[in-house]
Design a protein around this motif. Structure first.
Motif, PDB file in Angstrom:
ATOM      1  N   ASN A 174       0.821  -1.207   0.000  1.00 15.36           N
ATOM      2  CA  ASN A 174       0.000   0.000   0.000  1.00 15.36           C
ATOM      3  C   ASN A 174       0.858   1.262   0.000  1.00 15.36           C
ATOM      4  N   THR A 177       2.165   1.947  -3.422  1.00 23.20           N
ATOM      5  CA  THR A 177       1.102   2.441  -4.302  1.00 23.20           C
ATOM      6  C   THR A 177       0.805   3.911  -4.022  1.00 23.20           C
ATOM      7  N   CYS A 316      -2.121  -3.183  -7.033  1.00 26.01           N
ATOM      8  CA  CYS A 316      -2.295  -3.245  -5.574  1.00 26.01           C
ATOM      9  C   CYS A 316      -3.655  -3.834  -5.215  1.00 26.01           C
TER      10      CYS A 316
END
Length: 469
Positions: A174, A177, A316
């Motif tokens: 995360n 991303t 993701c």
């Protein structure tokens, strides 16, 4: 022919990427599946600030949480509860096992999400060490059966909140991303492509707000206290051909068959009929409209940056949606809902359905007050004259507490016809196989069955019926 003026022909046409249709509809299913895992990762709600695709699909899906009339026009579908929106109401197609209590006779056509998680988990554990039950005749319909012995659990007052564990790998994915989307926005600003800059920034804010609001909930399990004086909760669970015998106290079985799991949001999210959820979903829809109009105005380089941020976010979301959410849910529950020891799950493969049905009748030992017949008829619904005679013979010697009594020879009127003689012979051979199975089952787990469940007379009565057939 008159010459064509050269000034009306474009000398340097500007190439444009038609990414407007990609903006809100691409990757919607993956985005929803990824958002459904927000409650299972600690800190995940703060890590959704990236330009994610599928905003329109997300808005239509989660907007059904909002109860206020303000949002009904934007999300006209039927209002859903949190456990329905986050797919906590069973398996695919809301598939849930049914349950039949061997002692109480209770019939439940649908148990719930906890029952589904329990059956899938125990079936998987039993498949690794499934024992083949010997048969005296050719196999016709092999069937797998799982027998689970539940351990004791401590019940809290009403419900339990399960805190989300920390998973560093998920947070790292995360974080990468988020940095990719921020970098794409910053580079767009440095190149003075303000359309791409603001569009990527809008996507970051819209998805981040939705992830923060929807990820603010926590997993809640509502438990059901059983009656103070109740019999054992042993019973039969079935789901699409999967058969499971559950052995344990009523207190433990109640949580699997009657308990529920959902997502509990804080008061500020639930304020005014989930107003915050409706607002963030409206922002996702506005994001789509703005992107549809302004993406063509960006430069080629800015559109490439926009699509790159989409691509990283899509990867993701795909990674998060690829994780087995059922395993995440079971891991989150821990041993608070059910307690199954290492050697408390056994799997058996029966060669014939009739053998399995009789064996499960002997393992569960329902009382002979209609419950035994109800359970047996659920497994063997056959109602031809030969099957009725066969069932009658079984229940003539059946007792829920004592040993099987020798059975009397059938009357001449009960004799099968010539066409059914082979079928009837197979019935009683399956009965004998079920008795043999119970002998071995007793030796492996004497604590589950009384030592006097079967005596030598149990074998003799089946042999007499074989001769009669």
């Amino acid at each position: 022919m008159a010459p064509i003026p050269q000034d009306i022909l474009p000398q340097h046409p500007r190439f444009q990427l038609n990414s407007s249709g990609l903006a809100g509809f691409f990757g919607g299913d993956e985005a929803i599946a990824a958002m459904n895992t927000a409650q299972y990762y600690k800190g995940r709600k703060f890590m959704g600030f990236y330009n994610s695709p599928g905003g329109f699909r997300m808005a239509k899906h989660y907007g059904r949480l909002a109860k206020s009339r303000i949002w009904r026009g934007f999300y006209p579908d039927v209002y859903l509860e949190p456990h329905e929106v986050f797919s906590l109401d069973g398996g695919p197609g809301k598939m849930c096992p049914d349950f039949l209590g061997a002692r109480t006779g209770v019939v439940m056509d649908r148990t719930g999400h906890l029952g589904y998680l329990f059956l899938k988990k125990m079936r998987h554990r039993a498949s690794s060490k499934c024992e083949l039950v010997k048969s005296s005749r050719k196999a016709t319909k092999p069937v797998k059966v799982t027998i689970v012995d539940l351990g004791d659990i401590e019940l809290p007052a009403n419900y339990i909140h399960r805190p989300a564990p920390l998973r560093r790998r998920v947070l790292l994915v995360n974080a990468f991303t988020v940095l990719a989307s921020l970098a794409a926005s910053i580079i767009s600003g440095l190149s003075k492509d303000w359309y791409a800059f603001y569009l990527i920034l809008l996507g970051i804010i819209a998805h981040g707000a939705a992830c923060f609001i929807l990820g603010s909930g926590s997993i809640e399990v509502r438990l059901v206290p059983p009656p103070k004086k109740s019999p054992r909760g042993d019973g039969l669970m079935t789901m699409e051909g999967d058969i499971m015998i559950v052995l344990g106290k009523e207190k433990e079985v109640f949580q699997i068959t009657r308990g529920s799991i959902s997502v509990e949001f804080p008061a500020w999210v639930k304020w005014n009929g989930y107003f915050a959820v409706g607002a963030c979903c409206l922002l996702l829809m506005l994001q789509l409209l703005v992107q549809l109009f302004l993406i063509p105005q960006a430069t080629l380089f800015g559109q490439i940056l926009f699509l790159c941020s989409f691509g990283v976010s899509f990867l993701c979301n795909t990674y998060l949606s690829a994780l087995d959410k059922e395993d995440l849910q079971r891991e989150t529950l821990g041993d608070k809902v059910w307690n199954v020891g290492k050697n408390s799950v056994k799997g058996y493969t029966f060669q014939n359905w009739t053998t399995m049905a009789i064996a499960m009748l002997y393992v569960l030992r329902p009382t002979k007050d209609g419950v035994a017949e109800q359970l047996f008829n659920r497994l063997l619904p056959n109602q031809t004259p030969e099957w009725k005679t066969f069932k009658k013979d079984i229940f003539e010697v059946y007792d829920s507490d004592e040993a099987i009594e020798p059975i009397a020879r059938a009357e001449p009127s009960d004799e099968p016809s010539d066409e059914q003689r082979v079928v009837v012979q197979n019935m009683y051979m399956d009965w004998q196989d079920a008795v043999n199975f119970l002998h071995g089952y007793k030796k492996k787990d004497a604590s589950q069955l009384d030592d006097n469940t079967l005596k030598s007379g149990g074998d003799q009565q089946v042999l007499e019926k074989l001769e009669c057939a």
